[in-house]
Write a protein that holds these residues in place. Structure first.
Motif, PDB file in Angstrom:
ATOM      1  N   LEU A 103       0.837  -1.215   0.000  1.00 39.14           N
ATOM      2  CA  LEU A 103       0.000   0.000   0.000  1.00 39.14           C
ATOM      3  C   LEU A 103       0.867   1.258   0.000  1.00 39.14           C
ATOM      4  O   LEU A 103       0.577   2.233  -0.710  1.00 39.14           O
ATOM      5  CB  LEU A 103      -0.936   0.017   1.217  1.00 39.14           C
ATOM      6  CG  LEU A 103      -1.979  -1.093   1.296  1.00 39.14           C
ATOM      7  CD1 LEU A 103      -2.879  -0.891   2.514  1.00 39.14           C
ATOM      8  CD2 LEU A 103      -2.820  -1.164   0.032  1.00 39.14           C
ATOM      9  N   ASP A 110       0.543   5.755  -7.379  1.00 35.77           N
ATOM     10  CA  ASP A 110      -0.742   6.384  -7.716  1.00 35.77           C
ATOM     11  C   ASP A 110      -0.785   7.869  -7.363  1.00 35.77           C
ATOM     12  O   ASP A 110      -1.841   8.495  -7.524  1.00 35.77           O
ATOM     13  CB  ASP A 110      -1.889   5.671  -6.974  1.00 35.77           C
ATOM     14  CG  ASP A 110      -2.178   4.308  -7.565  1.00 35.77           C
ATOM     15  OD1 ASP A 110      -1.612   3.986  -8.624  1.00 35.77           O
ATOM     16  OD2 ASP A 110      -2.976   3.554  -6.971  1.00 35.77           O
ATOM     17  N   LEU A 164       3.464 -10.131  -6.777  1.00 35.02           N
ATOM     18  CA  LEU A 164       2.836  -8.816  -6.569  1.00 35.02           C
ATOM     19  C   LEU A 164       3.462  -7.766  -7.487  1.00 35.02           C
ATOM     20  O   LEU A 164       2.755  -6.979  -8.139  1.00 35.02           O
ATOM     21  CB  LEU A 164       3.062  -8.348  -5.127  1.00 35.02           C
ATOM     22  CG  LEU A 164       2.330  -9.059  -4.004  1.00 35.02           C
ATOM     23  CD1 LEU A 164       2.948  -8.697  -2.662  1.00 35.02           C
ATOM     24  CD2 LEU A 164       0.871  -8.655  -4.029  1.00 35.02           C
ATOM     25  N   GLU A 168       1.948  -5.551 -10.726  1.00 33.08           N
ATOM     26  CA  GLU A 168       2.018  -4.089 -10.869  1.00 33.08           C
ATOM     27  C   GLU A 168       2.684  -3.711 -12.195  1.00 33.08           C
ATOM     28  O   GLU A 168       2.280  -2.754 -12.862  1.00 33.08           O
ATOM     29  CB  GLU A 168       2.808  -3.486  -9.704  1.00 33.08           C
ATOM     30  CG  GLU A 168       2.000  -3.312  -8.439  1.00 33.08           C
ATOM     31  CD  GLU A 168       0.889  -2.268  -8.569  1.00 33.08           C
ATOM     32  OE1 GLU A 168       1.146  -1.173  -9.103  1.00 33.08           O
ATOM     33  OE2 GLU A 168      -0.235  -2.554  -8.148  1.00 33.08           O
ATOM     34  N   GLN A 230     -10.695  -7.285  -5.202  1.00 34.22           N
ATOM     35  CA  GLN A 230     -10.180  -6.180  -6.021  1.00 34.22           C
ATOM     36  C   GLN A 230     -11.267  -5.636  -6.950  1.00 34.22           C
ATOM     37  O   GLN A 230     -11.327  -4.432  -7.201  1.00 34.22           O
ATOM     38  CB  GLN A 230      -8.948  -6.628  -6.814  1.00 34.22           C
ATOM     39  CG  GLN A 230      -8.261  -5.493  -7.573  1.00 34.22           C
ATOM     40  CD  GLN A 230      -7.683  -4.398  -6.655  1.00 34.22           C
ATOM     41  OE1 GLN A 230      -7.020  -4.705  -5.668  1.00 34.22           O
ATOM     42  NE2 GLN A 230      -7.939  -3.125  -6.967  1.00 34.22           N
ATOM     43  N   LYS A 247     -10.857   7.651   0.509  1.00 36.24           N
ATOM     44  CA  LYS A 247      -9.856   8.081  -0.461  1.00 36.24           C
ATOM     45  C   LYS A 247     -10.587   8.685  -1.659  1.00 36.24           C
ATOM     46  O   LYS A 247     -11.772   8.388  -1.869  1.00 36.24           O
ATOM     47  CB  LYS A 247      -8.942   6.925  -0.877  1.00 36.24           C
ATOM     48  CG  LYS A 247      -9.644   5.689  -1.377  1.00 36.24           C
ATOM     49  CD  LYS A 247      -8.703   4.486  -1.512  1.00 36.24           C
ATOM     50  CE  LYS A 247      -9.491   3.238  -1.896  1.00 36.24           C
ATOM     51  NZ  LYS A 247      -8.740   2.004  -1.857  1.00 36.24           N
TER      52      LYS A 247
HETATM   53  C1  FPP Z   1      -3.607  -1.676  -4.741  1.00 36.41           C
HETATM   54  O1  FPP Z   1      -4.168  -1.397  -5.972  1.00 36.41           O
HETATM   55  C2  FPP Z   1      -2.246  -2.273  -4.964  1.00 36.41           C
HETATM   56  C3  FPP Z   1      -1.922  -3.532  -4.705  1.00 36.41           C
HETATM   57  C4  FPP Z   1      -2.913  -4.495  -4.201  1.00 36.41           C
HETATM   58  C5  FPP Z   1      -0.543  -4.088  -4.935  1.00 36.41           C
HETATM   59  C6  FPP Z   1       0.551  -3.054  -4.979  1.00 36.41           C
HETATM   60  C7  FPP Z   1       1.886  -3.734  -5.159  1.00 36.41           C
HETATM   61  C8  FPP Z   1       3.031  -3.064  -5.342  1.00 36.41           C
HETATM   62  C9  FPP Z   1       3.057  -1.586  -5.404  1.00 36.41           C
HETATM   63  C10 FPP Z   1       4.311  -3.808  -5.473  1.00 36.41           C
HETATM   64  C11 FPP Z   1       5.178  -3.556  -4.264  1.00 36.41           C
HETATM   65  C12 FPP Z   1       5.573  -4.826  -3.703  1.00 36.41           C
HETATM   66  C13 FPP Z   1       6.218  -5.041  -2.510  1.00 36.41           C
HETATM   67  C14 FPP Z   1       6.581  -6.428  -2.198  1.00 36.41           C
HETATM   68  C15 FPP Z   1       6.552  -3.974  -1.539  1.00 36.41           C
HETATM   69  P1  FPP Z   1      -5.129  -0.163  -6.168  1.00 36.41           P
HETATM   70  O2  FPP Z   1      -4.330   1.062  -6.460  1.00 36.41           O
HETATM   71  O3  FPP Z   1      -6.139  -0.553  -7.170  1.00 36.41           O
HETATM   72  O4  FPP Z   1      -5.842  -0.085  -4.743  1.00 36.41           O
HETATM   73  P2  FPP Z   1      -6.122   1.140  -3.791  1.00 36.41           P
HETATM   74  O5  FPP Z   1      -7.453   1.594  -4.238  1.00 36.41           O
HETATM   75  O6  FPP Z   1      -6.142   0.524  -2.408  1.00 36.41           O
HETATM   76  O7  FPP Z   1      -5.051   2.158  -3.954  1.00 36.41           O
END
Ligand code: FPP
Ligand code: MG
Length: 360
Positions: A103, A110, A164, A168, A230, A247
């Motif tokens: 996060l 983001d 993960l 991304e 998700q 948010k």
């Molecule tokens: C949330 O997505 C993001 C994730 C579930 C994964 C993010 C993974 C990384 C940035 C890689 C980093 C890895 C490590 C091991 C540190 P979203 O933007 O759709 O959700 P949101 O609405 O909660 O922001």
């Protein structure tokens, strides 16, 4: 998660045991992250509000308890069958550390300044501190995992970290891709979100000595649940209320991330409607240099988002995404048949339902 569940009376003692387990994870987190540098401790204290629903620790414990307990449909399990100790406690802490690390990094990617109604680390201390803090958490997670006496669990955690990141990177590769196929979206979501949820489920069962077939079934349960989770997150980004979700809305489109409702809409809309939606998306997506849209910072429903919602209604795209998520939850609940029918398994099913009814 436990606090928002609609839990039947006979599962309330188990829910309360889960709250004890979550408190133990918080204590362990504080111990594992403690530093001799006050600035590090201050940043880690700021992370306390990132924890939210504690879904992943709950899954480690419940999958572990369910796999270890006998078949007992009605009776509440005796406390001795619900241990809050290593390896489950350590693994639950590891999963939560990795979740929070993702996060912290995600908010950098983001450009997000708000999470769970509070200021993000990057907004508070800048991108440099946020990137390094995420690395600190991930390193702490790997250190803890490597100390729990199961090298294969440590390998699974490291593999999950790679998955993960791959998710991304795949998402970045499809930034501004308005023809992204649904399959690619599912590939992204399965990696960036569901892989950690599935790993939490598998490792919880593994730590209880569950056979490989049960571990595999719970991994599938976690993958399906994670994708549904998700999809719900993506639905909330398009249809939620900022004051509830905590948010800003419309961040995915702003970042050029197309999610299931919009992917469906663009594939289903007539050419003229599609062209109008693409213009809306373009207006919401600042091209580099990426300045945030001032009108989107705090409004509950920014004007472009309202227009997008209306467009998606014409192709039933919100309903489509909700139906896909609901189907995944049903299939996830069917995976639970690999476990004995007992209270932890029943609470897992209640949690699965809550993943797609949540508003936050
Ligand atoms: C949330 O997505 C993001 C994730 C579930 C994964 C993010 C993974 C990384 C940035 C890689 C980093 C890895 C490590 C091991 C540190 P979203 O933007 O759709 O959700 P949101 O609405 O909660 O922001
Ligand atoms: Mg994000």
């Amino acid at each position: 998660m436990p606090a928002m569940l609609d839990v039947p009376a006979h599962l309330l003692p188990l829910q309360s045991r889960l709250a004890d387990a979550a408190a133990a994870v918080h204590l362990r987190l504080a111990r594992e992250l403690a530093s001799d540098i006050p600035a590090v401790n201050r940043l880690c204290r700021h992370l306390e509000r990132y924890h939210g629903k504690m879904l992943r620790p709950a899954l480690v414990f419940l999958c572990g308890w369910a796999a270890a307990a006998p078949e007992a449909p009605a009776g509440p399990p005796p406390e001795a069958d619900l241990p809050i100790a290593d390896p489950h406690l350590g693994l639950a802490t590891v999963c939560e550390m990795i979740h929070v690390a993702t996060l912290v990094h995600d908010d950098v990617l983001d450009d997000a300044d708000t999470r769970r109604g509070g200021v993000t680390v990057n907004a508070l201390r800048g991108n440099e501190a946020a990137v390094i803090l995420g690395d600190f958490l991930f390193s702490a997670a790997y250190r803890l995992c490597s100390s729990l006496g199961d090298p294969d669990a440590a390998v699974a955690i490291a593999q999950c970290g790679m998955t993960l990141c791959a998710g991304e990177l795949l998402q970045l590769d499809h930034r501004l891709d308005y023809s992204i196929p649904e399959d690619t979206y599912f590939g992204i979501v399965e990696r960036k979100t569901a892989s950690l949820i599935a790993t939490a489920c598998r490792l919880g069962a593994r730590a209880s000595g569950a056979p490989a077939a049960v571990q595999d079934a719970l991994h599938r349960f976690g993958l399906r649940l994670g994708v549904a989770f998700q999809i719900q997150d993506d639905l909330l980004d398009l249809t939620g209320l900022q004051s509830v979700v905590g948010k800003p809305m419309g961040k995915d489109v702003e970042k050029g991330k197309l999610t299931l409702p919009l992917i469906h809409h663009l594939a289903a809309a007539q050419p003229e409607r599609r062209a109008r939606t693409l213009r809306l998306i373009d207006d919401m997506t600042p091209q580099p240099p990426q300045a945030p849209l001032p009108t989107q910072a705090h409004a509950d429903a920014p004007p472009h988002l309202d227009a997008l919602r209306a467009a998606m209604r014409q192709t039933d795209s919100i309903a489509h995404a909700r139906a896909v998520a609901a189907d995944l939850v049903e299939r996830a609940k069917a995976d639970l048949a690999a476990l004995p029918d007992n209270a932890p398994r029943r609470l897992l099913a209640v949690m699965a339902d809550a993943v797609i009814t949540r508003a936050v």
